[in-house]
Structure formats: structure tokens, C-alpha cells
Design an enzyme around this catalytic site. Structure first.
Site, PDB file in Angstrom:
ATOM      1  N   GLU A  25       0.843  -1.204   0.000  1.00 27.10           N
ATOM      2  CA  GLU A  25       0.000   0.000   0.000  1.00 27.10           C
ATOM      3  C   GLU A  25       0.879   1.256   0.000  1.00 27.10           C
ATOM      4  O   GLU A  25       2.095   1.175   0.211  1.00 27.10           O
ATOM      5  CB  GLU A  25      -0.915   0.003   1.224  1.00 27.10           C
ATOM      6  CG  GLU A  25      -0.147  -0.029   2.541  1.00 27.10           C
ATOM      7  CD  GLU A  25      -0.774   0.830   3.622  1.00 27.10           C
ATOM      8  OE1 GLU A  25      -1.081   2.004   3.354  1.00 27.10           O
ATOM      9  OE2 GLU A  25      -0.931   0.315   4.742  1.00 27.10           O
ATOM     10  N   LYS A 157      -4.539  -1.521  14.007  1.00 27.73           N
ATOM     11  CA  LYS A 157      -3.843  -0.483  14.746  1.00 27.73           C
ATOM     12  C   LYS A 157      -4.429  -0.364  16.143  1.00 27.73           C
ATOM     13  O   LYS A 157      -5.642  -0.334  16.329  1.00 27.73           O
ATOM     14  CB  LYS A 157      -3.933   0.843  14.009  1.00 27.73           C
ATOM     15  CG  LYS A 157      -2.744   1.003  13.080  1.00 27.73           C
ATOM     16  CD  LYS A 157      -2.965   2.066  12.069  1.00 27.73           C
ATOM     17  CE  LYS A 157      -4.015   1.586  11.111  1.00 27.73           C
ATOM     18  NZ  LYS A 157      -4.259   2.464   9.998  1.00 27.73           N
TER      19      LYS A 157
HETATM   20  N1  PSU Z   1      -0.867   1.053   8.845  1.00 24.55           N
HETATM   21  C1  PSU Z   1       0.230   1.807   9.140  1.00 24.55           C
HETATM   22  N2  PSU Z   1       0.199   3.120   8.747  1.00 24.55           N
HETATM   23  C2  PSU Z   1      -0.836   3.637   8.028  1.00 24.55           C
HETATM   24  C3  PSU Z   1      -1.971   2.821   7.703  1.00 24.55           C
HETATM   25  C4  PSU Z   1      -1.918   1.537   8.151  1.00 24.55           C
HETATM   26  O1  PSU Z   1       1.178   1.333   9.757  1.00 24.55           O
HETATM   27  O2  PSU Z   1      -0.775   4.796   7.651  1.00 24.55           O
HETATM   28  C5  PSU Z   1      -3.122   3.340   6.841  1.00 24.55           C
HETATM   29  C6  PSU Z   1      -3.580   2.187   5.940  1.00 24.55           C
HETATM   30  O3  PSU Z   1      -3.439   2.592   4.605  1.00 24.55           O
HETATM   31  C7  PSU Z   1      -5.023   1.969   6.306  1.00 24.55           C
HETATM   32  C8  PSU Z   1      -5.442   3.348   6.730  1.00 24.55           C
HETATM   33  O4  PSU Z   1      -5.767   1.447   5.244  1.00 24.55           O
HETATM   34  O5  PSU Z   1      -4.304   3.802   7.484  1.00 24.55           O
HETATM   35  C9  PSU Z   1      -6.734   3.302   7.506  1.00 24.55           C
HETATM   36  O6  PSU Z   1      -7.320   4.563   7.510  1.00 24.55           O
HETATM   37  P1  PSU Z   1      -8.852   4.757   7.969  1.00 24.55           P
HETATM   38  O7  PSU Z   1      -8.863   4.369   9.419  1.00 24.55           O
HETATM   39  O8  PSU Z   1      -9.132   6.209   7.753  1.00 24.55           O
HETATM   40  O9  PSU Z   1      -9.684   3.852   7.108  1.00 24.55           O
END
Ligand code: PSU
Ligand code: MN
Length: 307
Positions: A25, A157
Site C-alpha cells: 500500500e 492499529k
Molecule cells: N498502517 C500503518 N500506517 C498507516 C496505515 C496503516 O502502519 O498509515 C493506513 C492504511 O493505509 C489503512 C489506513 O488502510 O491507514 C486506515 O485509515 P482509515 O482508518 O481512515 O480507514
């Protein structure tokens, strides 16, 4: 079909020859890590995958074109670009029509993989159900529910509501497979006190599991939960109050929508004096390596079946 989709020469070659390929990603590059760590990490992840004998395909939008695999110059451009979108599935049309640059989230990357026919994907931590506003549910979960591919992460996370996130994955028929563990890892920490739905100890067993899963006719992803290496992990007891404080600040400052995750990651990095970022880098590399080994095992399995 997306009109403007560009496969790098390396990705085209390995796709045609059906060789091991691992998607990466790019929101982690554009929004997840500060410069210049983002570029370093992007390069290190690609190298880790090559070292394991697979080919990396970092996925991102450049000038409205969906790139499957970036050259080193393109990687550098994305990492340096000031104005980039955080691109989930619903934002594809926005970046395409604005001819913009953007980093794809887990969900966005999975949508791209559907178009490119890529089966294995490595990320850091998936998005999930947020703590403060339970209606903030990452589109990552929706993508996991509907895209048959293997996604390697270090758990969700830790800033999220982990029990609710696991419940959602259960509802959506997404198996959560602990790699060498029966406990769902919590990103920065190896422990969460929560259980996975299955576990395996080798990449070969994981491939067997994924094949068996898709033989049922289900179209959901197989989520591999790979704990952060012990030497980079931060104890849950240390992280818990820090996450609480950062979440509270996000609330007070009225941070919402797609800005929440980047805000929290950055604030937690400040509050831990950079320790959380070092943990983040270590788990990302660890996941890239495992995904490469899974892509190899996948290829070996298909060869055996074809023979
Ligand atoms: N994991 C990490 N750093 C990030 C992300 C995930 O270590 O920046 C990103 C991923 O791309 C994930 C996004 O899909 O954060 C999720 O964002 P949201 O909670 O707005 O869907
Ligand atoms: Mn959200």
C-alpha cells in the site's frame, strides 16, 4: 475496468510468468510516516521482498493513473509530493478525474489488486472500528469482506476498538489467522488479550488454509496476523495510556474522518519519542518478508497442483 492503469515492466513480466508478487500500500508513504522515513521504508520494504525472491508492486496514483509497481524515481516522487490524497475505494474516481497523486489505503490497494490480479498483500495494520466514535468504521473492513486475497498485517492499529474490529471481521466471514500465535497482535504490541479464529506456523500451511477457505465459495480475504518482532515491540501497558491521551486530543481538536488515523499515528510518535515509529517500521518489514514467503508458497502450491 479502470481506463488508466499502468503496470511497471517488472510487474508485467512476473504477472505473465506467474511468479511470486507482493502488493504494497502507499498511504503509509503519503500519510502514515514522516519524511524522509517514508521513502526509506518504502525502499526497505521493496528490498525485503526482493531478498525473499519475490517481486514488490507498490500501488499508488500518479497524475490520475493507477500504478501497479513504481520505479525508484516514482517512489521518491510520491514520498516527496506535498499534496496527495489518501485514497480509499470511494476516492478512486476523485483522483482519476482530478488527475491527482495519492497513496492507496488497505481498502484502496485491495481494489487495485482486484484489477491487477494480485493475490498477496503486505501492510502494517489494517483500519477498523474507532474507539471514540463507533460509527467510524474503516473501509478496510468492507474490502476484507469482499476481496479474496491474502492480507498480511500486524493486527489492527492499537488506536482502534480491537474487540469491535474482530467482531466485525467475524460477521463478515473474514478468517483472522495468527501466524505462530493464538493471540491477535495489537500492532505496536504482541499482546491484546484477544483471540484469532485460526492459526498456522508456516507459509505453506497458510496457503493450504487460504485454498480451503476459497473452496467454500466465500469471497472474503484471509487476514494473516503476524506479531511485531519481540525486539521492537512495546508493552501494551506502556501503549494503553498514550493511545488514550492521543485519542482524547483528537476528540478535543475535532479531528474526524480520514484525518483521524494519520493524526493519532503522528501524535503517538511524539508521545513515545519516536519509539512507536521504530516499532511501525519493524513490523512493516517483518510483514513484507512474510508476504514474500507466502507468495512463494502460493506459487509452489499451484505448480504442484498443475503437475
Ligand atoms: N498502517 C500503518 N500506517 C498507516 C496505515 C496503516 O502502519 O498509515 C493506513 C492504511 O493505509 C489503512 C489506513 O488502510 O491507514 C486506515 O485509515 P482509515 O482508518 O481512515 O480507514
Ligand atoms: Mn475512518
Amino acid at each position: 475496468m479502470i481506463d488508466d492503469i499502468y503496470k511497471s515492466p517488472a510487474v508485467s513480466r512476473v504477472t505473465k510468468a506467474n511468479l511470486p508478487l507482493v502488493a504494497l500500500e502507499s498511504t503509509v508513504i503519503t500519510h502514515g510516516l514522516p519524511h524522509p522515513h517514508n521513502l526509506q521504508l518504502a525502499r526497505d520494504m521493496e528490498r525485503a521482498i526482493r531478498d525473499e525472491g519475490a517481486t514488490p508492486a507498490t500501488i499508488a496514483f500518479l497524475d490520475g493513473c493507477l500504478h501497479i509497481g513504481l520505479s525508484d524515481g516514482e517512489l521518491e516522487r510520491l514520498a516527496n509530493e506535498k499534496e496527495t490524497y489518501k485514497v480509499g475505494p470511494r476516492d478512486f474516481a476523485t483522483v482519476i478525474t482530478n488527475e491527482a497523486c495519492g497513496g492507496t489505503t488497505v481498502a484502496g490497494t485491495m481494489l487495485a489488486c482486484k484489477h491487477a490480479g494480485i493475490k498477496v498483500f503486505a501492510t502494517g495494520g489494517i483500519g477498523g472500528v474507532h474507539r471514540e466514535s463507533s460509527f467510524d468504521i474503516s473501509a478496510d473492513l468492507q474490502a476484507l469482506a469482499t476481496t479474496p486475497m491474502i492480507v498480511v498485517c500486524a493486527g489492527a492499529k492499537a488506536i482502534l476498538d480491537l474487540p469491535a474490529t474482530l467482531e466485525y471481521l467475524e460477521t463478515m466471514n473474514v478468517p483472522v489467522v495468527g501466524y505462530g500465535t493464538e493471540e491477535f497482535p495489537a500492532f505496536f504490541s504482541r499482546e491484546s488479550g484477544l483471540e484469532v479464529s485460526a492459526n498456522v506456523d508456516t507459509s505453506e500451511d497458510l496457503v493450504e488454509f487460504a485454498k480451503a477457505h476459497w473452496n467454500t465459495g466465500l469471497q472474503s480475504a484471509v487476514l494473516v496476523a503476524n506479531p511485531i518482532p519481540a525486539n521492537a515491540a512495546i508493552a501494551k501497558s506502556k501503549m494503553d495510556p498514550i493511545i488514550k491521551q492521543a485519542s482524547q486530543e483528537a476528540q478535543e481538536e475535532g479531528i474526524h474522518g480520514k484525518a483521524v488515523t494519520p493524526f493519532l499515528l503522528q501524535r503517538i510518535n511524539e508521545l513515545t519519542d519516536g519509539e512507536s515509529m521504530r516499532a511501525n517500521l519493524a513490523l512493516l518489514l517483518n510483514n513484507a518478508r512474510l508476504a514474500a514467503r507466502i507468495a512463494q508458497a502460493w506459487r509452489a502450491y499451484e505448480r504442484r497442483k498443475a503437475a
